[in-house]
Design an enzyme around this catalytic site. Structure first.
Site, mmCIF file in Angstrom:
data_model
loop_
_atom_site.group_PDB
_atom_site.id
_atom_site.type_symbol
_atom_site.label_atom_id
_atom_site.label_comp_id
_atom_site.label_asym_id
_atom_site.label_seq_id
_atom_site.Cartn_x
_atom_site.Cartn_y
_atom_site.Cartn_z
ATOM 1 N N LYS A 13 0.824 -1.217 0.000
ATOM 2 C CA LYS A 13 0.000 0.000 0.000
ATOM 3 C C LYS A 13 0.851 1.258 0.000
ATOM 4 O O LYS A 13 0.608 2.175 -0.766
ATOM 5 C CB LYS A 13 -0.902 0.067 1.247
ATOM 6 N N ARG A 88 -9.218 1.842 9.139
ATOM 7 C CA ARG A 88 -8.896 0.452 9.448
ATOM 8 C C ARG A 88 -10.024 -0.230 10.210
ATOM 9 O O ARG A 88 -9.905 -1.416 10.523
ATOM 10 C CB ARG A 88 -7.623 0.401 10.294
ATOM 11 N N ARG A 122 11.276 -7.244 5.094
ATOM 12 C CA ARG A 122 11.115 -5.807 4.908
ATOM 13 C C ARG A 122 12.071 -5.002 5.800
ATOM 14 O O ARG A 122 12.287 -5.338 6.945
ATOM 15 C CB ARG A 122 9.671 -5.457 5.274
ATOM 16 N N ARG A 155 11.533 -3.151 11.592
ATOM 17 C CA ARG A 155 10.655 -2.595 12.619
ATOM 18 C C ARG A 155 10.219 -3.687 13.584
ATOM 19 O O ARG A 155 10.074 -4.841 13.194
ATOM 20 C CB ARG A 155 9.412 -1.976 11.959
ATOM 21 N N ARG A 166 -0.807 -8.809 13.653
ATOM 22 C CA ARG A 166 -1.304 -7.758 12.750
ATOM 23 C C ARG A 166 -2.200 -8.332 11.659
ATOM 24 O O ARG A 166 -3.180 -7.719 11.266
ATOM 25 C CB ARG A 166 -0.117 -7.008 12.121
HETATM 26 P P1 AMP Z 1 1.192 0.864 9.121
HETATM 27 O O1 AMP Z 1 2.483 1.559 8.910
HETATM 28 O O2 AMP Z 1 0.074 1.452 8.318
HETATM 29 O O3 AMP Z 1 1.279 -0.639 8.964
HETATM 30 O O4 AMP Z 1 0.763 1.121 10.647
HETATM 31 C C1 AMP Z 1 1.585 0.703 11.728
HETATM 32 C C2 AMP Z 1 0.763 0.632 13.020
HETATM 33 O O5 AMP Z 1 0.198 1.910 13.323
HETATM 34 C C3 AMP Z 1 -0.432 -0.302 12.971
HETATM 35 O O6 AMP Z 1 -0.078 -1.646 13.203
HETATM 36 C C4 AMP Z 1 -1.311 0.269 14.091
HETATM 37 O O7 AMP Z 1 -0.817 -0.080 15.356
HETATM 38 C C5 AMP Z 1 -1.095 1.758 13.906
HETATM 39 N N1 AMP Z 1 -2.084 2.346 12.958
HETATM 40 C C6 AMP Z 1 -1.829 2.924 11.746
HETATM 41 N N2 AMP Z 1 -2.961 3.355 11.163
HETATM 42 C C7 AMP Z 1 -3.961 3.050 12.031
HETATM 43 C C8 AMP Z 1 -5.371 3.211 12.001
HETATM 44 N N3 AMP Z 1 -5.996 3.784 10.949
HETATM 45 N N4 AMP Z 1 -6.087 2.762 13.057
HETATM 46 C C9 AMP Z 1 -5.505 2.199 14.125
HETATM 47 N N5 AMP Z 1 -4.177 1.987 14.213
HETATM 48 C C10 AMP Z 1 -3.403 2.404 13.180
#
Ligand code: AMP
Length: 214
Positions: A13, A88, A122, A155, A166
Site C-alpha cells: 500500500k 482500518r 522488509r 521494525r 497484525r
Molecule cells: P502501518 O504503517 O500502516 O502498517 O501502521 C503501523 C501501526 O500503526 C499499525 O499496526 C497500528 O498499530 C497503527 N495504525 C496505523 N494506522 C492506524 C489506524 N488507521 N487505526 C488504528 N491503528 C493504526
C-alpha cells in the site's frame, strides 16, 4: 481525487499509494508513518502510540480519527489526497464520511504466502521511512537507504509474532471494510502480485478506467 488504499500489512500500500499520489500531485497520508514520526519525536502521545504499534494492535479509534481529521484540514489536502492505512475499522470509515467524501477505494490483494514473504524481509529507513525488501526491492548498498543515506532496520512490528497478530487484526477489524465499500460501489480490486512496476500499471489502469466512468 480522494482515494483510499486498502489491503493487509505489507501488501505494498505504502509504495503504490506514494506512486499514485506523486502522479496526481496530491499528498499521501499514512497514519502509520505519522505515528512513527510522533514516536520518534518522543512526545507523550508518541510513546503511547508506540506501545500500540509494537504490540501489533490498533491505536484506539478516537485517537486516530482526531489525528486524521486535523491532518485532512491542512491546505495541501484541498485538491485531494491518498489515504494509506486509514480507515482500518468500520468506525473510522464512518468518521471519515463525516469529515469528507471520498471518490474511490483501491483494494490491494495478494496471497498469504506473498504477504509473509514481503513482510518478513522488509526493512525501513530510520530517517525517511522508505521501505525496502531484502528479496525484491534491495537497496544499492546493504543497510543504507538509497534516497537519504539513512540506516535501514527491521521494525519491531515486522517480527514474526507481531506480524501474526497484525494479520489477525486485519482480518477481524479491517477486512470488513471491503464489503462496506464494495456495497457503496466505490471499490476496485487490484492484484498486488508481481513486480512493483507491473502492479503500478495495474493500479493506474484501474483508476483511469474508474475515472472515465465517473
Ligand atoms: P502501518 O504503517 O500502516 O502498517 O501502521 C503501523 C501501526 O500503526 C499499525 O499496526 C497500528 O498499530 C497503527 N495504525 C496505523 N494506522 C492506524 C489506524 N488507521 N487505526 C488504528 N491503528 C493504526
Amino acid at each position: 481525487m480522494k482515494i483510499i488504499f486498502l489491503g493487509p500489512p505489507a501488501v505494498g500500500k505504502g509504495t503504490h499509494a506514494g506512486k499514485v499520489a506523486k502522479g496526481f500531485g496530491i499528498p499521501r497520508i499514512s497514519t502509520g508513518e505519522m505515528f512513527r514520526e510522533e514516536a520518534k519525536a518522543g512526545t507523550e502521545l508518541g510513546k503511547k502510540l508506540n506501545e500500540y504499534m509494537e504490540e501489533g494492535v490498533l491505536v484506539p479509534d478516537e485517537m486516530v480519527i482526531e489525528i486524521l481529521r486535523s491532518r485532512l484540514g491542512r491546505d495541501d489536502c484541498r485538491e485531494g489526497f491518498i489515504l494509506d492505512g486509514f480507515p482500518r475499522t468500520i468506525e473510522q470509515a464512518g468518521a471519515l464520511r463525516n469529515i469528507t467524501a471520498t471518490d474511490l477505494v483501491v483494494n490491494m490483494k495478494a496471497s498469504h504466502e506473498t504477504i509473509i514473504a514481503r513482510i518478513s524481509n522488509r526493512l525501513t529507513c530510520r530517517k525517511c521511512q522508505a521501505i525496502y525488501n531484502t528479496l525484491f526491492v534491495k537497496p544499492k548498498i546493504e543497510g543504507v537507504c538509497d534516497k537519504c543515506g539513512g540506516e535501514l532496520y527491521q521494525r519491531e512490528d515486522q517480527k514474526p509474532d507481531i506480524v501474526k497478530e497484525r494479520l489477525e487484526v486485519y482480518e477481524r477489524e479491517t477486512a470488513p471494510l471491503i464489503d462496506f465499500y464494495r456495497d457503496k460501489g466505490t471499490l476496485i480490486d487490484v492484484s498486488a502480485e508481481g513486480d512493483v512496476e507491473v502492479v503500478h500499471k495495474r493500479i493506474t489502469d484501474a483508476i483511469n478506467e474508474y475515472i472515465k466512468g465517473m
